[in-house]
Enzyme design. Structure first.
Site, mmCIF file in Angstrom:
data_model
loop_
_atom_site.group_PDB
_atom_site.id
_atom_site.type_symbol
_atom_site.label_atom_id
_atom_site.label_comp_id
_atom_site.label_asym_id
_atom_site.label_seq_id
_atom_site.Cartn_x
_atom_site.Cartn_y
_atom_site.Cartn_z
ATOM 1 N N ASP A 1 0.755 -1.153 -0.008
ATOM 2 C CA ASP A 1 0.015 0.105 -0.007
ATOM 3 C C ASP A 1 0.707 1.210 0.005
ATOM 4 O O ASP A 1 1.875 1.358 0.297
ATOM 5 C CB ASP A 1 -0.882 -0.099 1.147
ATOM 6 C CG ASP A 1 -0.131 0.083 2.571
ATOM 7 O OD1 ASP A 1 0.849 -0.759 2.728
ATOM 8 O OD2 ASP A 1 -0.453 0.864 3.423
ATOM 9 N N GLU A 2 0.350 2.249 -0.285
ATOM 10 C CA GLU A 2 0.951 3.660 -0.261
ATOM 11 C C GLU A 2 2.376 3.697 -0.712
ATOM 12 O O GLU A 2 3.082 4.435 -0.107
ATOM 13 C CB GLU A 2 0.785 4.116 1.182
ATOM 14 C CG GLU A 2 -0.739 4.392 1.675
ATOM 15 C CD GLU A 2 -0.952 5.035 3.120
ATOM 16 O OE1 GLU A 2 -2.083 5.872 3.045
ATOM 17 O OE2 GLU A 2 -0.067 4.576 3.694
ATOM 18 N N ALA A 3 2.449 3.199 -1.850
ATOM 19 C CA ALA A 3 4.066 3.400 -2.407
ATOM 20 C C ALA A 3 3.951 4.696 -3.486
ATOM 21 O O ALA A 3 3.298 4.561 -4.396
ATOM 22 C CB ALA A 3 4.128 2.180 -3.631
#
Length: 493
Positions: free
Chosen positions: A193-195
């Protein structure tokens, strides 16, 4: 006529007294309603609850508990019919070989600690589900000099460069080391997530050019490739991944990257009401069930109410749970594919951020959430049941007024930490917000309260984390200049 007036007056007095009895709801009164007012939670709800698989998440990137405290926490989870525990290890895992430097400088778990954690969990019928970040949120790895060149962005070290073969080799090593110490775990979570910095590095530009693919395909191929490795090489039966790196993609694109073959999505959202228009991508709950055989959702019991939040807001997190029930009602076709819910507890927004609510402070919140998810109860009934389970004082209360200040005299693990932070320390902060620098005659100084907190945390946390919390709380306290600087959310508590 006079007799009628007397009878009417008597009736009015009796009616008023009955209404007051229900409003005040003192301890003696509540005892009389115990059969219907309090739910003891002994019945196993697994066959009846909305989300069949109930998994609780522990985030170890901030204020990680000592092993003894974790075991006590597991006992609470088992008592509340939880099926699994997601352990987001970060740098608390005892990596070895080329990854030895990734371990925390002090206080990382040993291999014996991990074996004991998994053994004690198994004895309580809890499966440990290791979570290892394999895309974004890799600050704990990329901050080390040996791995810094693998970051997509040299300043914001959030995202690993997925186009560098060394990155993939390191991720594989991490998964295999996790597998070695979790031989009986059937499930793993690969994060993803949230790269924030995908395809910004020249290595990614070159790879996309050579393979004639775009950023979206690059992302999804990576997640699928790691999922395949975890399944085929590390032999995990189920591989979870967060949804946000592919949840806006078309069904054909997701299938083209073969994501549906290797991972089970976990759709996360921690807003008070996740059904609000625009919160999730348009059409997500049509695409997901069309592509995947199953998926999970993820709510929160802590760590979603402000990056520096110190105080638990039980009602806020309960509303988040309720909104997922509402979401399933709004999307009945998708609901048929939902296999369970992750109830997440975040310790930091990212590895380099401040610490938010501590685990002991959030236990009443978690128990309330589990009572709702297991039995569908909330309000006075859930609060009384929570207090019974945590052996709290059943004090006089106003029916319908559910406030953390009524949670006192409890016996759950870390209850003294809860009381110091939620009562003594919160009083200090609230007075500061109101511009009251003076102390009442019975009030301790801020440093006295925090010194007591330090002592209470000794059997729960490691020394380095206690020091961090002490200085963070004290610095935030002295940074308050008005009601809206450091603790704007407290004005609504």
């Amino acid at each position: 006529m006079a007799q009628i007036k007397k009878l009417w007056l008597l009736f009015s007095i009796i009616t008023t007294m009955i209404m007051l009895m229900f409003l005040i709801g003192g301890s003696n009164i509540s005892q009389g309603f115990s059969s219907s007012y309090s739910f003891n939670g002994d019945m196993d709800p697994r066959a009846m609850r909305r989300f069949k698989n109930l998994i609780v998440h522990i985030d170890l990137k901030g204020a990680p508990p000592r092993v003894e405290y974790l075991i006590d926490f597991f006992k609470l989870l088992s008592k509340n019919h939880v099926d699994g525990v997601v352990m987001e290890y970060e740098d608390m895992f005892p990596y070895s070989g080329d990854l030895e430097d990734v371990r925390r400088d002090s206080g990382a778990y040993s291999e014996d600690d991990i074996r004991r954690i998994t053994m004690e969990a198994a004895a309580l019928n809890l499966e440990i589900i290791p979570l290892i970040q394999t895309f974004g949120h890799l600050e704990f790895l990329l901050k080390r000099p040996a791995f810094r060149t693998l970051s997509e962005d040299f300043i914001d070290i959030n995202t690993i460069c997925i186009s560098d073969d060394r990155s993939i080799d390191i991720i594989h090593q991490m998964i295999l080391q996790i597998r070695r110490l979790h031989p009986n775990s059937t499930r793993i979570h690969i994060g993803s997530d949230e790269a924030y910095h995908v395809a910004e590095d020249v290595r990614c530009h070159q790879k996309m050019s050579n393979e004639k693919i775009g950023k979206s395909e690059l992302k999804m191929r990576h997640i699928a490739k790691i999922g395949k490795f975890a399944r085929e090489i590390a032999h995990f039966k189920t591989v979870f991944a967060w949804n946000d790196m592919f949840d806006k993609e078309a069904e054909s694109a997701i299938k083209g990257a073969e994501l549906h073959k290797w991972i089970v999505p976990v759709v996360w959202g921690y807003r008070v009401d996740v059904t609000e228009d625009g919160y999730f991508p348009e059409g997500l709950f049509e695409r997901i069930p069309n592509v995947f055989e199953e998926f999970y959702v993820a709510s929160a019991y802590k760590g979603a109410d402000g990056a520096r939040q110190q105080f638990s807001n039980i009602s806020r997190y309960l509303e988040n749970q309720k909104s997922y029930t509402k979401l399933m009602d709004l999307h009945p076709k998708a609901a048929e594919k939902v296999s369970g819910i992750f109830v997440t507890g975040w310790s930091r927004f990212n590895h380099l951020n401040a610490v938010c609510e501590l685990l002991p402070v959030s236990i009443p919140s978690l128990i309330i959430d589990l009572l709702y998810l297991n039995y569908g109860i909330s309000g006075n009934s859930a609060w009384k049941s929570m207090k019974n389970q945590l052996e709290c004082d059943q004090e006089t209360f106003l029916r319908g007024v559910l406030s953390e200040w009524t949670i006192r005299g409890c016996e759950f693990p870390g209850a003294d930490v809860f009381e110091i932070i939620m009562h003594e320390w919160k009083r200090q902060v609230d007075r500061r917000l109101l511009g009251r620098a003076d102390l009442s005659p019975d009030q301790k100084s801020p440093t006295e309260v925090l010194s007591n907190l330090r002592t209470a945390l000794k059997p729960i946390l490691f020394d380095a984390d206690i020091d961090e919390i002490y200085h963070q709380y004290l610095n935030d306290f002295h940074s308050i200049h008005s009601r809206t600087t450091i603790y704007p959310d407290l004005m609504n508590s």
